[in-house]
Each structure stands twice: as C-alpha cells, then as structure tokens.
Scaffold this motif. Structure first.
Motif, PDB file in Angstrom:
ATOM      1  N   CYS A 182       0.837  -1.199   0.000  1.00  0.00           N
ATOM      2  CA  CYS A 182       0.000   0.000   0.000  1.00  0.00           C
ATOM      3  C   CYS A 182       0.875   1.252   0.000  1.00  0.00           C
ATOM      4  CB  CYS A 182      -0.903  -0.009   1.231  1.00  0.00           C
ATOM      5  SG  CYS A 182      -1.897   1.473   1.384  1.00  0.00           S
ATOM      6  N   CYS A 207      -6.832  -2.069   1.564  1.00  0.00           N
ATOM      7  CA  CYS A 207      -5.794  -2.101   2.590  1.00  0.00           C
ATOM      8  C   CYS A 207      -6.412  -2.281   3.972  1.00  0.00           C
ATOM      9  CB  CYS A 207      -4.972  -0.807   2.554  1.00  0.00           C
ATOM     10  SG  CYS A 207      -3.664  -0.857   3.784  1.00  0.00           S
ATOM     11  N   HIS A 211      -5.525   1.299   6.981  1.00  0.00           N
ATOM     12  CA  HIS A 211      -6.320   2.528   7.109  1.00  0.00           C
ATOM     13  C   HIS A 211      -7.325   2.641   5.981  1.00  0.00           C
ATOM     14  CE1 HIS A 211      -2.176   3.219   8.654  1.00  0.00           C
ATOM     15  NE2 HIS A 211      -2.886   3.352   9.746  1.00  0.00           N
ATOM     16  N   HIS A 264       0.207   4.101   1.130  1.00  0.00           N
ATOM     17  CA  HIS A 264       0.055   5.008   2.264  1.00  0.00           C
ATOM     18  C   HIS A 264       1.194   4.787   3.242  1.00  0.00           C
ATOM     19  CE1 HIS A 264      -2.135   6.178   6.159  1.00  0.00           C
ATOM     20  NE2 HIS A 264      -1.678   7.279   5.619  1.00  0.00           N
TER      21      HIS A 264
HETATM   22 FE1  FES Z   1      -2.672   1.247   3.562  1.00  0.00          FE
HETATM   23 FE2  FES Z   1      -2.564   3.052   5.520  1.00  0.00          FE
HETATM   24  S1  FES Z   1      -1.113   1.544   5.005  1.00  0.00           S
HETATM   25  S2  FES Z   1      -4.136   2.707   4.097  1.00  0.00           S
END
Ligand code: FES
Length: 510
Positions: free
Chosen positions: A466, A484, A487, A468
């Motif tokens: 991911c 994911c 979050h 993020h």
């Molecule tokens: Fe994937 Fe935060 S690590 S949404």
C-alpha cells in the motif's frame, strides 16, 4: 435461500441506487494555477454543504475532487438524516457531561433542519421526507441499554421515546425512537446544490487530486496534474484527510466497510428508518423507486476494511435477510460504503491541528455522514466567518481524549501493526495461475504480487504494498478492488486509487 435471487443480484454490476438513478457529472479538470478565498478538497456532501454556506458569506469558493463529485462515500450511503447515532447519548453524557452531550444533539438536530431549509429555499426535488428513526433490539438482554439511551437522550432535550411496536415484518423487544428525523436521495440533493453553487459564481474541478498543502501567509495546494491553488483557507473534506499536517489521523481513526441493497419487496413498510442495536447490524429504510413503487434499502454486515473478508458472502447474507424477512423478489442495486471512526467516536471537525489555523478538516463521521457533514459545514463556516463556533470544542480535532476511549485505538493500531508485519511475513503463493475475472495474491518473479485477469485475458500485476504506509493490500472479489486492512485505502484492480488516504497508485509490475 433462492439461488435465483442471488444470481440476479450478482448478475448486475456493483452500483449504488443513488448513482444508478442520477446523471454522471462532467465538471472540468483544473488546467491552470488559480487563486481563491476558500479551497475545499473533496466534493462530497461535506465539501458541497460547506461551499454552499461559505459562498452565502460572500466568499469566493473552489471545490476540487480527485474523481467525480458526490460519487464516493456520499454516493454510497443509506442516506438517513438523523441525530440518533445508534446508542450514543448515555456514553456522551459520561464523556462530555450533559451540556456537551446536549450540544452534540442540538447541532445534529440543527443540521436536519438546515437540510430541510436548503431544500425548501431552493425547491430541490430530492425525495426528502421527515421520518421517525428507530434503533431496535430483538433481544431481551439489550432492553436496559435501549431504555438507558432513551432516558439519556430525553434528559438533554432530544425527541426520544421508547417504542415496542414497529411496522416491520418481525417483532422487536424494544426500540429507541427519535421523531421528526429525515431521509432523502443524497445525489439528487447534492447535484442540485452543486448547480446552485456554480450559478452563484462557485467553481468545481473534477479529476483534480490534491497532493500537498504548503501553509505560509497563504495556503498553496498542489495537484497531481501539476497546478497549484492559492487560498486563504483550505478545508480538507476528502473523507480520510489526504493531508495530515502532523495531526496523525492514521493513528486516530479506523475504517470499516458495510454493504447495502435496493430490493423489490411485497412487504409494505409505511414509515420509519431502522437500525438494529445488536450484530450483525441490519439497517432498513424505504425509497420511492423511479417507477413510483416502494423499494427497500437494506444495509449491514460491516467489518474492518481489508483482511481476509469474503465480500460476496457479506452480500449473500444481506440478500438472505431481504428474502427471509421481506420476501424480496429482486435485488436491483448493491453497493458498499466505507466509514471512519474517530477516537472516542466523536468526529474531528475544525482546525486540522492546533498550529495550522488556516487548514480545516472534517472526518471520522462513523456512519452518520449525512447529518455530520452539515454539522461540519456549520462549524467551519462559523469559525471562518465569525471567528468561533458554539460547538467547536466538542469536535475539535486537537482535543484531549481520555485514556478509556483510547483502549479501542490501542487495539485497532495493534491490528494495523499486525497487518503490516504479518502481511510482509506471509510467504508468496506457490504458483501463478489465474482465470478471467479472477484476482488474487500470486508469486511473480519470486516475490508476492497481486494479479487480476479481465474477461479479455488482459492481466494486471501490481505490487501489493500500500502506498500510504506500506501494509499489504488484499483482493476484494465482490468489487474487484485491492483493499488495505490498515487505514482502508482502496485501489482498482489495475492499482489506481479509488479511496485514500493513499494518493499514489500501486506500482504496476511488468
Ligand atoms: Fe494502507 Fe494506511 S497503510 S491505508
């Protein structure tokens, strides 16, 4: 359960009733650097409502959206407008005292009236109707909780009463009822409001993703397509804030998905909106269909986003509920929604951090976004236009949160760390075999990857990390997305971002 009903449901694409019955918007993409008083990032219900109110204050307002307006969470809701947020007020009185809980209830009631006023003032045709809202239980063991909530809500002046007889095809042990709540068609409302905003001189740019904000004497927001927007203030209304400003929202919220159906049923539900107290949650309301016949909007089956969830099974359980309790004859639409819950279950509305006075955020609405969006719009409008809002301390993002309510978050964040670590430790699957329409984790060039094959045989291989914070995304077979678990970012089968917090697509592998 009728196989026929399930086949009918799954033969149709995943699409919400609200999106399926309204036109697609076609606002332009930003193609130059611009300047405005207020920039709103996110053209959902919060962004559009805030734009409408701030424009009325004489301010120049621009909305940008990474995709299409009113299409993400605002287009995937059950669209109940209510201050009855499941069982909340007894807990709120303990957390905030009667005065604080009273303010929470009062501003939510004001939001309902505000939506009605906007609709009347602008003659918006959006199927709005006042309805009682019920939280019911079928189990005797929960009656005390229901009664306690009725008493708590009454004690702070909310329109609560205890009810045992509901016009539903099953009996209940008891219910909290709030009279004079409302329901509507959210996209009919929002698309009209966006039109009014444009006619009054506002600007909307779609397919214009914000990627960063730099705050100096003024704010400069940069977009993925290479342009910048200068503004006095920025409102981050992107559901999960795309920009964090060191507010650590990833560690202070968790995401959940839930599912909804629009079904044809011979069972007439004459009035009311309903949600069960116990799990699995069941949400019920009616909607006048485009052919003039009543449809039922049924929801439930929520779970934390990502993880090893069989989304098809979730839809199947809801279809089972539709058939068993309401003798449903067809499932016209099915869709899912994503919601974020804030620490101590009170949304974050106001300055994004205590230090960034020109950047605002509104997020963590749990499942009550129709009303909380307008609560946010009012609070932010009041702070910008008048320097303060009466309710701002309740919702302040930088508020102190008691340790007791942080327990849940320690668990949620432990889940995130678990997902991060266990996802990385999982050994890649042994072989790469995939069928048309299938998506899954595969072993590719010796490493774990994600693969999807479309019906024409095109294969899309992505790095499952991911973008993020690096958790491993999982395949969602019902919606053909990579989700994911940490979050709740969601990506299309080809890795493009559907929903943040991630703003960068997954890496495509050749
Ligand atoms: Fe994937 Fe935060 S690590 S949404």
């Amino acid at each position: 359960m009728s196989q026929n009903l399930i086949e009918k449901a799954f033969s149709r694409p995943v699409e919400s009733y609200w999106i399926g019955t309204t036109p697609q918007t076609t606002y332009p993409e930003l193609n130059e650097n611009i300047k405005t008083d207020i920039l709103i990032v996110g053209g959902g219900i919060t962004g559009i409502a805030a734009a409408y109110l701030l424009q009325k204050e004489g301010l120049d307002v621009v909305i940008i959206d990474a995709g299409r307006i009113a299409h993400s969470t605002s287009g995937h809701t059950t669209a109940k407008i209510t201050s009855l947020h499941s069982v909340k007020y007894a807990k709120l009185i303990k957390q905030l005292g009667e005065e604080g809980a009273g303010k929470y209830g009062e501003i939510n009631e004001k939001a309902i009236s505000m939506i009605e006023d906007i609709i009347k003032e602008n003659n918006i045709q959006c199927d709005f109707s006042r309805q009682p809202n019920f939280v019911y239980t079928k189990e005797e063991q929960y009656i005390n909780i229901i009664e306690e909530e009725v008493n708590a809500a009454k004690s702070i002046g909310l329109p609560a009463r205890f009810e045992t007889s509901l016009p539903l095809p099953f009996s209940v042990q008891g219910a909290i009822c709030f009279d004079n709540q409302a329901q509507f068609h959210p996209r009919k409302y929002l698309l009209s409001l966006a039109d009014i905003f444009i006619k009054n001189g506002g600007h909307i740019f779609e397919n214009t993703a914000a990627i960063d904000i730099h705050e100096d004497r003024e704010c400069t927001t940069s977009t993925r397509n290479g342009f910048s927007i200068k503004s006095d203030k920025v409102i981050v209304a992107s559901h999960f804030p795309f920009y964090d400003g060191w507010g650590f929202y990833s560690a202070r919220m968790f995401g959940e998905r839930s599912y909804a159906l629009a079904v044809k049923s011979p069972v007439n539900v004459p009035y009311g909106m309903y949600i069960s107290y116990e799990q699995p949650t069941r949400s019920i309301r009616t909607q006048l269909g485009e052919d003039g016949n009543q449809l039922l909007i049924l929801g439930g089956e929520h779970h934390k986003t990502g993880g090893n969830i069989n989304e098809k099974e979730k839809y199947t359980k809801l279809i089972n509920f539709a058939e068993t309790d309401f003798h449903a004859t067809d499932v016209l639409y099915r869709w899912s929604a994503q919601d974020y819950t804030a620490m101590n279950e009170i949304p974050y509305i106001g300055h994004i951090t205590g230090k960034k006075m020109n950047i605002f955020v509104a997020t963590g609405f749990q499942k009550w976004g129709m009303t909380t969006s307008h609560v946010s719009a009012m609070i932010i409008r009041d702070i910008i236009a008048n320097g303060k809002s009466e309710a701002e301390n309740i919702f302040k993002p930088s508020r102190f949160t008691p340790v007791s309510s942080a327990k849940n978050f320690i668990k949620e964040n432990a889940d995130v760390v678990n997902n991060l670590v266990s996802g990385k430790l999982e050994s890649p699957p042994e072989e790469f075999k995939i069928l048309p329409g299938e998506g899954k984790a595969v072993k590719y060039k010796g490493k774990k990857a994600g693969a999807y094959m479309d019906n024409d045989g095109n294969v899309f291989i992505i790095d499952t990390t991911c973008k993020h914070l690096g958790c491993e995304v999982n395949w969602n077979s019902a919606e053909k997305t990579w989700d994911c678990p940490c979050h709740a970012s969601r990506y299309n089968y080809d890795g493009t971002v559907i929903e943040g917090p991630a703003i960068i697509p997954l890496d495509r592998l050749k």
